[in-house]
Motif scaffolding. Structure first.
Motif, PDB file in Angstrom:
ATOM      1  N   GLU A 126     -11.522 -13.135   3.107  1.00  0.00           N
ATOM      2  CA  GLU A 126     -11.535 -11.873   2.395  1.00  0.00           C
ATOM      3  C   GLU A 126     -10.096 -11.398   2.173  1.00  0.00           C
ATOM      4  OE1 GLU A 126     -14.766  -9.431   3.910  1.00  0.00           O
ATOM      5  OE2 GLU A 126     -13.424  -7.705   3.747  1.00  0.00           O
ATOM      6  N   LEU A 166      -6.322   9.099  -1.009  1.00  0.00           N
ATOM      7  CA  LEU A 166      -5.629   8.479  -2.155  1.00  0.00           C
ATOM      8  C   LEU A 166      -4.268   9.132  -2.381  1.00  0.00           C
ATOM      9  CD1 LEU A 166      -8.642   7.978  -4.602  1.00  0.00           C
ATOM     10  CD2 LEU A 166      -7.487   6.234  -3.230  1.00  0.00           C
ATOM     11  N   THR A 193       0.565  -0.182  -8.300  1.00  0.00           N
ATOM     12  CA  THR A 193       1.745  -0.644  -9.033  1.00  0.00           C
ATOM     13  C   THR A 193       2.829   0.438  -9.000  1.00  0.00           C
ATOM     14  OG1 THR A 193       1.122   0.365 -11.114  1.00  0.00           O
ATOM     15  CG2 THR A 193       0.240  -1.827 -10.656  1.00  0.00           C
ATOM     16  N   HIS A 196      -0.553   3.107 -10.718  1.00  0.00           N
ATOM     17  CA  HIS A 196      -1.945   2.742 -11.018  1.00  0.00           C
ATOM     18  C   HIS A 196      -2.532   1.913  -9.886  1.00  0.00           C
ATOM     19  CE1 HIS A 196      -1.347   3.316 -15.640  1.00  0.00           C
ATOM     20  NE2 HIS A 196      -1.260   4.445 -14.935  1.00  0.00           N
ATOM     21  N   PHE A 197      -3.853   1.925  -9.831  1.00  0.00           N
ATOM     22  CA  PHE A 197      -4.544   1.208  -8.767  1.00  0.00           C
ATOM     23  C   PHE A 197      -4.824  -0.233  -9.154  1.00  0.00           C
ATOM     24  CE2 PHE A 197      -5.702   5.635  -8.202  1.00  0.00           C
ATOM     25  CZ  PHE A 197      -5.446   5.813  -6.852  1.00  0.00           C
ATOM     26  N   ILE A 198      -4.589  -1.136  -8.229  1.00  0.00           N
ATOM     27  CA  ILE A 198      -4.985  -2.543  -8.385  1.00  0.00           C
ATOM     28  C   ILE A 198      -6.233  -2.786  -7.562  1.00  0.00           C
ATOM     29  CG2 ILE A 198      -4.279  -4.913  -7.858  1.00  0.00           C
ATOM     30  CD1 ILE A 198      -2.680  -3.722 -10.104  1.00  0.00           C
ATOM     31  N   GLU A 199      -6.242  -2.266  -6.344  1.00  0.00           N
ATOM     32  CA  GLU A 199      -7.377  -2.437  -5.447  1.00  0.00           C
ATOM     33  C   GLU A 199      -7.531  -1.181  -4.610  1.00  0.00           C
ATOM     34  OE1 GLU A 199      -9.439  -5.143  -4.403  1.00  0.00           O
ATOM     35  OE2 GLU A 199      -8.696  -6.555  -5.891  1.00  0.00           O
ATOM     36  N   VAL A 200      -8.777  -0.800  -4.402  1.00  0.00           N
ATOM     37  CA  VAL A 200      -9.099   0.254  -3.441  1.00  0.00           C
ATOM     38  C   VAL A 200     -10.257  -0.276  -2.617  1.00  0.00           C
ATOM     39  CG1 VAL A 200      -9.984   2.595  -3.140  1.00  0.00           C
ATOM     40  CG2 VAL A 200      -8.416   2.085  -5.021  1.00  0.00           C
ATOM     41  N   GLN A 201     -10.080  -0.405  -1.318  1.00  0.00           N
ATOM     42  CA  GLN A 201     -11.165  -0.903  -0.474  1.00  0.00           C
ATOM     43  C   GLN A 201     -11.338   0.041   0.694  1.00  0.00           C
ATOM     44  OE1 GLN A 201     -10.781  -5.000   0.644  1.00  0.00           O
ATOM     45  NE2 GLN A 201     -11.259  -5.661  -1.445  1.00  0.00           N
ATOM     46  N   GLY A 202     -12.318   0.913   0.555  1.00  0.00           N
ATOM     47  CA  GLY A 202     -12.550   1.889   1.613  1.00  0.00           C
ATOM     48  C   GLY A 202     -13.844   1.616   2.338  1.00  0.00           C
ATOM     49  N   THR A 203     -13.839   1.758   3.634  1.00  0.00           N
ATOM     50  CA  THR A 203     -15.005   1.495   4.468  1.00  0.00           C
ATOM     51  C   THR A 203     -15.166   2.618   5.480  1.00  0.00           C
ATOM     52  OG1 THR A 203     -14.653  -0.861   4.335  1.00  0.00           O
ATOM     53  CG2 THR A 203     -15.946  -0.098   6.189  1.00  0.00           C
ATOM     54  N   ARG A 232      -5.488 -11.683  -5.507  1.00  0.00           N
ATOM     55  CA  ARG A 232      -5.794 -10.806  -6.654  1.00  0.00           C
ATOM     56  C   ARG A 232      -4.667  -9.809  -6.875  1.00  0.00           C
ATOM     57  NH1 ARG A 232     -10.900 -10.196  -4.250  1.00  0.00           N
ATOM     58  NH2 ARG A 232     -10.332  -8.078  -3.690  1.00  0.00           N
ATOM     59  N   ARG A 279      -8.143 -13.613  -0.361  1.00  0.00           N
ATOM     60  CA  ARG A 279      -8.590 -13.330  -1.723  1.00  0.00           C
ATOM     61  C   ARG A 279      -7.964 -12.020  -2.232  1.00  0.00           C
ATOM     62  NH1 ARG A 279     -13.570 -15.317  -3.627  1.00  0.00           N
ATOM     63  NH2 ARG A 279     -14.432 -13.243  -3.888  1.00  0.00           N
TER      64      ARG A 279
END
Lengths: 244, 244, 244, 244, 244, 244
Positions: free
Chosen positions: E93, E222, E196, E200-207, E100, E96
């Motif tokens: 994970e 954020l 960037t 700007h957002f490339i990835e947002v991974q919230g858990t 990306r 990857r």
């Protein structure tokens, strides 16, 4: 012959209710859900425009099969083979059987350098999953070749014979056709038979799990299988709209 | 019947020369070299003082088999399975067959919580390695149980039946017994049969690789197998010094 | 020097009885059974008409080795590496050693883009399987190259040196030649030595499993090895019918 | 002796600059960065409060080693072993060597049912990574045992001997100490030597990659190694603040 | 806002001390040690002169990432993935995600048929290893492309945007920036954000590992991330000597 | 807002037709076929009467998920993961996501030392398989816990929240809800959102595959997801016959 003796109440020579649903999923060239009583298998046929290395340049096609069971297709959950990182010996044995059986049904010389992949995935198991897979895969393969022919890629469906398969066995001393799970887990002898519409044998795989069987017993089992397979092939042809 | 038609010149109903050498290697409880013509398999039987998890505490034994071929036992060298990191589907199918066959020969309830491991390793292949393995493993297993009995660990050899195995097939239209490699690679139908000394079937595995076979053909093949296996069981008993 | 001190009664500088049987199996280009006392290894040499990727187009050959033990070649049964799905570190270490040793024996530039595969399979183990493998593989490789030369595919056997290998060690304080299993499992120092017929070293792998060894000890071990290997190379040449 | 002949300009009997940094990372019981010229290896020692199955209940400890290289520790990037799903034969051979060497340094009976895991991870490679790993792991292991002793878990550091390792080889006909990558890739003979502070041998692994070496050559190589290792052990003791 | 509430005493919106060391190892085209407090990751960028099969002949490049942890980079020793024979789901994970993120930073059309391999190896872990990997890999990749450009192999560095990454989370009810291990193991919500230099957002991974978070909570997280990443990109540019 | 802009003609904020079929297969404690347009996933919930090792004796339960796709569930046939011997990174990422999401739905302390296994098997894929899996698995898990409660094994269904999941994305500049395959393969940004019936976030995973997205864009996507998930949870409750 006491009909009540089978847990299902079926006569000894009766198939379970068989249902063949074509075009069950939308992407595959052939896709069939076969239901044999409570056993349900999705059989898809996929055409790939190349052959394995050992056949490259020989101008002929190949046909191969894979088999799997969803982890909870069975009474208690089985480990997922993809997670364990290998297919069991049973799985490999079954997919080799399906492949050999279907290679007998079609003429590998007659569909160019293509591979037909058959995937038989059991979504609910109640005995007889390997024979249901063969019977269902026959229809899926036929559909896939029909599409190739319809697109003008091959001159005709490269059919040699229809094939179908059924299990027979000795349950409580009684030879019976089309064993369900309860019978299968308690039978002395279990035989899987694959035959053509000409009544010839493609595969016979009999195993005495309890008492060994004699020649007479084998003959009775083969009689049951022969009749059952004739019926299955009629159902395949009906499903495909082909005159028997 | 033209006897010359077989590449080896053997009559259609003739076994190859069979040799059984006991105590072939020194460590195993049972160790047999079986030679069927040019096919040579080392069959060892090893006793382990425990059973697999699923049988723990049930008071019974287990018997399991593994099969392998030395990489250059065959005409061209095969990849070594240990180096590839997995056993082929063919290997697994064969070792499952050997295991089922020998479990039919012995009473698993009668030798305590022990496992009998049968290892069948082909050192030279010329057709019929799986049936030679079964026939040789029978003798190795018998020897291993004899040792257990001699040491007083079990009251008697837990024998149910002698079992032996042979291949039969249709070579150039002719049903023949005990196919060698040349015949095996060119035959239409190939059937492996495992039987007991009572003449009952343990396993029948027939495959039509070319033309499908009809019921009459199957009957002729089973006749050949039955006679061949009777001879093999005589040879097993002679090798063991047991009155037939 | 007390000769009785070794379990086998051998003098400290005595090899076990060595036997080399050529053409042991029929398919391989070279096939040798080497017996060193109770250690028995089948060494086959197989010619393949291609080289690994990293040598393609370079005009030279390659030589590689694989090693295995039958599960019951040993005192208690080992797991089958093919079934476990991987070769142990020990197995890989040994097959790397065999490969390096034999690549020193032959001129890789002189037999074209071919691979010589050496398979060393232990059918009975009693110590010294890796050195027996090297000594036997030398003869098998020689035979394989002889066949290539006889068929006119190469101008001559691409021999650089004969090589052979032996173990030496310190058993109960005493440096000894050619350890058998009982000595090997109880020795303080174990050294495997590979040498050429010119008396030069190819490999020296010494390990102190108990007490570390000093320089004098190492010198005595190398003396024993040197003499033993000279004898082994004589036996190799006799077996091949070559004047020493 | 021409000192300029080595690519690095070092005298034939000179080690590269050696640096030992203790407590290099913060979690491990022992953590050492060893730099031998441009070769850099992180050696960590981790205590685990249990032993492998084969030692359970025997009241003794175990020590084992693993080795790895970062993919771009080398001149061109290597595949990551974790991604390929297996460790190469070379990796396994090296980690077995490290484990054996360090098991000779400590008394396994004297630290209870614990396992000492040594991890040697190469972050930059320039020849001699396996010998650097052994030399660095010695210091990391010593630190880990010191901590156990400081916590009162063991009465004393279970030291038998200090051990260190170095490579020697024949580079362009000249025996040299401590080969760097350029020398290593072009040498005829490569020998890795592991010794104790008593000047005894633990391991000698010599390989003739080009010309085989004679007894005199071996003696010169062992002389170089012996002197080099004595220096390395001095450096280990200095790093640990122990009087030599 | 109580500054003392974080175990480290950091203000809620404070990054740990960040250090970027370029040319950390000598072989790779780009090699960066990134330290975020006690988290230390070696990020190397390696250029390979070919692309994976699916891109062959398309005239474009590829960028891919791998991630690993040294076994004792963590508080207690983890099993080595190479020894276990597979990478965990977590590892896959993360690699990857790194791939990306960095593919968003560079123009794959603009550096020819080459692959940039990013290797992120954690030598010491204290939370935030995946975001540190991305931030460090950005600099390593930039250096590798600079070298390609300097050699005239590409006209310019194929930069689209600088990217950097940071974690934010809710620790004891308080949104905080750049969680260390103690915070990470006790937080309710954990979010990794990749952005960037244009914000700007490339990835947002919230858990939500504990209590689920509402929209307002997400907005505060954020905000923190956006400010933190702007700072990280400044540090990247400083390290590279680029005007921000 | 131009409704025709989506390939399916759906309004930007419209879900596909959702169908939930309970008791889809007969063996599992919970078995649901979820159809989201042409995406079809079989979700089964299986109760096992034990927990993984790391939870033994802690008195709590565990919930874990596995995910798979039938080889021809997709437009072109994918390799079967069981045959390849490993699950892809994508598969592992998805099953970890499903597991985390559903662990947020139930109270692991409240169902004893049991494991709930969720198997999500895609039989037909048309985009959104991971979010469909979560939405369907919620219902299957609920059914499985109902059975446990009905048998008196647990006092009540250990429900914390209903959870459901949906994808949102930017398709041709336009934020849209519930992407199908055509949209998914051509979108710039793809975000998977998992929420509770209280409108809180469990997981947010957004990826800019093309142009990076700004804060305003993210807000519009989250609005769409929030509304869509509220509808999905209504459908789950209807299917279960629970008042919303």
């Amino acid at each position: 012959m006491t009909f009540e003796a089978r847990p299902s109440g079926r006569p000894v020579d009766a198939l379970r209710t068989i249902r063949l649903t074509r075009d069950y999923t939308k992407h595959a060239e052939g896709s069939v859900l076969i239901e044999c009583g409570d056993t349900k298998v999705i059989c898809t046929a996929s055409i790939e425009e190349k052959v394995p290395g050992f056949l490259k340049g020989k101008g002929q096609g190949w046909l191969t099969a894979e088999y799997g069971m969803l982890p909870r297709s069975t009474h208690s959950r089985m480990d997922r083979e993809a997670a364990k990182g290998k297919q069991s010996g049973r799985t490999q044995e079954i997919q080799r059987l399906i492949g050999r059986s279907l290679r007998a049904a079609f003429d590998l010389q007659a569909f160019g350098e293509r591979t037909l992949h058959l995937d038989c995935d059991v979504i609910q198991a109640d005995g007889g999953t390997r024979t249901a897979s063969i019977t269902g895969a026959m229809v899926a393969a036929y559909d896939a070749f029909s599409k190739l022919a319809a697109r003008g890629l091959i001159p005709a469906i490269p059919l040699k014979h229809f094939v179908a398969a059924i299990s027979v066995g000795v349950y409580q001393g009684m030879p019976v056709l089309d064993l369900d799970y309860v019978e299968d887990s308690n039978c002395d002898t279990d035989m899987n038979v694959v035959m053509t519409d000409a009544g010839h044998f493609i595969e016979v795989q009999g195993t005495a799990e309890g008492a060994a069987f004699d020649r007479a017993g084998m003959n009775r089992l083969l009689d049951l299988a022969q009749a059952g397979i004739a019926d299955l092939i009629k159902l395949q042809k009906q499903a495909l709209g082909i005159a028997g």
